[in-house]
Write a protein that holds these residues in place. Sequence first.
Motif, PDB file in Angstrom:
ATOM      1  N   GLY A  29       0.790  -1.223   0.000  1.00  0.00           N
ATOM      2  CA  GLY A  29       0.000   0.000   0.000  1.00  0.00           C
ATOM      3  C   GLY A  29       0.827   1.279   0.000  1.00  0.00           C
ATOM      4  O   GLY A  29       2.044   1.280   0.210  1.00  0.00           O
ATOM      5  N   LEU A  30       0.094   2.368  -0.233  1.00  0.00           N
ATOM      6  CA  LEU A  30       0.725   3.668  -0.389  1.00  0.00           C
ATOM      7  C   LEU A  30       1.324   4.172   0.923  1.00  0.00           C
ATOM      8  O   LEU A  30       2.362   4.812   0.953  1.00  0.00           O
ATOM      9  CB  LEU A  30      -0.358   4.636  -0.902  1.00  0.00           C
ATOM     10  N   LYS A  31       0.643   3.848   2.031  1.00  0.00           N
ATOM     11  CA  LYS A  31       1.134   4.316   3.325  1.00  0.00           C
ATOM     12  C   LYS A  31       2.537   3.758   3.596  1.00  0.00           C
ATOM     13  O   LYS A  31       3.434   4.485   4.022  1.00  0.00           O
ATOM     14  CB  LYS A  31       0.147   3.854   4.409  1.00  0.00           C
ATOM     15  N   MET A  32       2.713   2.480   3.342  1.00  0.00           N
ATOM     16  CA  MET A  32       4.039   1.862   3.521  1.00  0.00           C
ATOM     17  C   MET A  32       5.040   2.459   2.527  1.00  0.00           C
ATOM     18  O   MET A  32       6.182   2.764   2.895  1.00  0.00           O
ATOM     19  CB  MET A  32       3.953   0.342   3.309  1.00  0.00           C
ATOM     20  N   ALA A  33       4.608   2.620   1.269  1.00  0.00           N
ATOM     21  CA  ALA A  33       5.532   3.128   0.246  1.00  0.00           C
ATOM     22  C   ALA A  33       5.987   4.539   0.608  1.00  0.00           C
ATOM     23  O   ALA A  33       7.175   4.868   0.514  1.00  0.00           O
ATOM     24  CB  ALA A  33       4.845   3.103  -1.123  1.00  0.00           C
ATOM     25  N   GLN A  34       5.046   5.370   1.057  1.00  0.00           N
ATOM     26  CA  GLN A  34       5.418   6.757   1.390  1.00  0.00           C
ATOM     27  C   GLN A  34       6.317   6.833   2.618  1.00  0.00           C
ATOM     28  O   GLN A  34       7.277   7.587   2.662  1.00  0.00           O
ATOM     29  CB  GLN A  34       4.155   7.593   1.630  1.00  0.00           C
ATOM     30  N   LYS A  35       5.994   6.014   3.619  1.00  0.00           N
ATOM     31  CA  LYS A  35       6.803   6.032   4.836  1.00  0.00           C
ATOM     32  C   LYS A  35       8.240   5.602   4.521  1.00  0.00           C
ATOM     33  O   LYS A  35       9.210   6.201   5.003  1.00  0.00           O
ATOM     34  CB  LYS A  35       6.174   5.085   5.864  1.00  0.00           C
ATOM     35  N   ALA A  36       8.360   4.567   3.696  1.00  0.00           N
ATOM     36  CA  ALA A  36       9.693   4.082   3.332  1.00  0.00           C
ATOM     37  C   ALA A  36      10.460   5.163   2.583  1.00  0.00           C
ATOM     38  O   ALA A  36      11.638   5.419   2.870  1.00  0.00           O
ATOM     39  CB  ALA A  36       9.565   2.820   2.475  1.00  0.00           C
ATOM     40  N   ARG A  37       9.770   5.826   1.663  1.00  0.00           N
ATOM     41  CA  ARG A  37      10.428   6.901   0.908  1.00  0.00           C
ATOM     42  C   ARG A  37      10.900   7.994   1.863  1.00  0.00           C
ATOM     43  O   ARG A  37      12.040   8.450   1.789  1.00  0.00           O
ATOM     44  CB  ARG A  37       9.437   7.453  -0.123  1.00  0.00           C
TER      45      ARG A  37
END
Length: 520
Positions: free
Chosen positions: A53-61
Motif C-alpha cells: 500500500g501507499l502508506k508503507m511506500a510513502q513512509k519508506a520513501r
Amino acid sequence: MADPYYITTAIHYPNGKPHIGHAYETIAADVAARFQRLRGREVRFQTGTDEHGLKMAQKARDLGVTPRQLADEMSGYFQVLFDRLDISYDRFFRTTEDEHHRASQAIWQAMEANGDLYLDRYEGWYSVRDEAYYDESELVAGEGAEKLSPQGTPVEWTVEESWFFRLSKYQEPLLALYRDNPEFVRPATRMNEVRSFVEGGLRDLSISRTSFDWGVKVPGAERHVMYVWVDALTNYLTGVGYPDDTADFRKFWPASVHLIGKDIVRFHAVYWPAFLMSAEIALPKEVFAHGFLLNRGQKESKSLGNVTDPNELADTFGVDALRYFLLREFTFGQDGSYSAEAIANRSNSELANSFGNLAQRTLSLIHKNCDGRLPPIFGHTDADDALFALLDKVTRQDMPAAYDKLAFAQALESWMGAVYACNAYIDEAAPWALRKTDPERMQTVLATLYIAIAQLAVAVSPVMPRSMARLLDAMGLAPDLRTIEGTWSHWYSPLAESGFRIDKPQGLFPRVELPESEPA
Ligand code: ME8
C-alpha cells in the motif's frame, strides 16, 4: 468434539512500531484462542502484518529505505512484542509472502470470472492514512478549507486508471446477509452503522492503483497493483491454504471470527463479504469490532507526545497484569481509557491483594501445617458446599459463556466475585486458628480452598497464562487435569493420589508502586 475454531486479528500496518491498540486487540484474540483450546476445540489463530500500500511506500520513501526494508524491520517488532505478550498465534502472517500474492491473484481472478471487475478511471478522494476511498458527502471540514476523512485524516484528490469491483451489485445480497444473520457484526451498534451505510447505496469500488508499484500485481494488467485492502483481507484465506483445497482450508474456513477495531468495520463487513460472495467463497461467521484505547481519555499520537510503548507497560506491570487490566477494565466492544494508576490499582487490589493473597495464605498453611500435601476431607459443612456450588457455576458456566461471546470483562467480573467469596470463606473459617483446636476441620477447609484455587486458576488461565501455569505447577495439578470442566471430584482424587508436596509458595503478583513523580 466441538467445531474447529478459527480466529484472526486485523493484520497491522508495519509503518512504525506497534502501539497499545495493537497489543490490546491481539491479547483479546489470544484469550479467545486459549479459551477455545482449553475447551478442547481445535484452534487456528492468525495475526500478522499488512505490508503493501501507499502508506508503507510513502513512509519508506520518507525514511530513505525500501518498503521491503521497512516492512522487514517493523514486522520484526510486532513479532517480538507478541511473543513477549505470550500471544499463542499459530501463524504470524506477512502479506509480502509469495503464496499470498498467488492467493490474492486467485481471488481476483475468481471475481473477474464472475464478471464483477471492469477497467475505468477513478476520480475522487483517498486517505493514505486510512488507505480508504471516501465520498465527498462523507468528508468533514478541517481547519480552513481543508477536508478531512470521517476518521479525521487528510484526504487527497486522486485521478487514475483503475480496475473497479461491482460493489453496487451486492447491496441487496449484503442487506439479506445482515437480515438473516443479525450477529454477523457485533456489537449491535456496529451492525446498525453498517446496515445504514449499505442502505444508503453502494458505489463500485476502485480496487487497483497505477501511481505506485508496491503491492500485488493485477493478473494480466501488470501496470496495476491491487488496492491494498484487496490483498490485506485475503490474508484470512491464504493463512489456511487458499487457493488450494487443503485440509486446513476445509477444516478452518469459514473463519469463526474476525476480531478488528471499530475503524475498519466497513472493510470487513461490506467489502469483504462482497468479495467473497463474488468469488463464491463461504463468508466468515462473525466480525467483532472492539473499541479504541485512549491514554487518559486522549487518542495517542506522536504530536501529543503520549504514545506508550506496550513493552514499557509490560516492564512496569508484568505481562499478565497488563493482559488482565486490558480485559477487565472496560467492556469489550466499547472504548476505554487507561493510565498507569488505573493499571496499578487493579493489579494491586485484585491480583496482589485478593487472588494472590488467597493463594499465598492457603498454600503457606498447607505447606506448614499439612506437610505440603493435599489434606484429607472430613465431611462437608453447608459453607463448604455453598463455596463449591458457586465455584462450579462461575468457572464451568458463567465464565465459559462469557468467554464464548468475547465478553471478557464479564468473565473476569464473575471470576473476581468467586475470589471474594473464597476470601470471605477463609476469613470466616480461620483455618490458622484450628491447628490445635480442630485439625480435621482445618484440613477440610484447606482442601476446599486448594481445589477452589485450582479451579479459579484454570478458569482465568486464558487471560494470565504464565502466572496461572506457574501456580498450577506449584500446586501439582498435572496439565491434563487443567480443563474447564474440572469439578471437585475431577481434581481431588488424582491430586491426592499423586502424593505431590507443595513447597513454600512464592508470591504470584508483586505489588506495583508507581514513582511519586508519575502525573495524576
Ligand atoms: O487497520 N485502540 O492496520 P492498523 C484499539 N492494516 N485498537 C486500535 C487502536 C487503538 N487506539 N488503534 C488501532 C489496519 N487499533 C489494517 C488492517 S486487516 C485485513 C487490515 C486497531 O495497524 C485497529 O482498529 O492501522 C485495527 O483493528 C488494528 O489495530 C490494526 O490497525
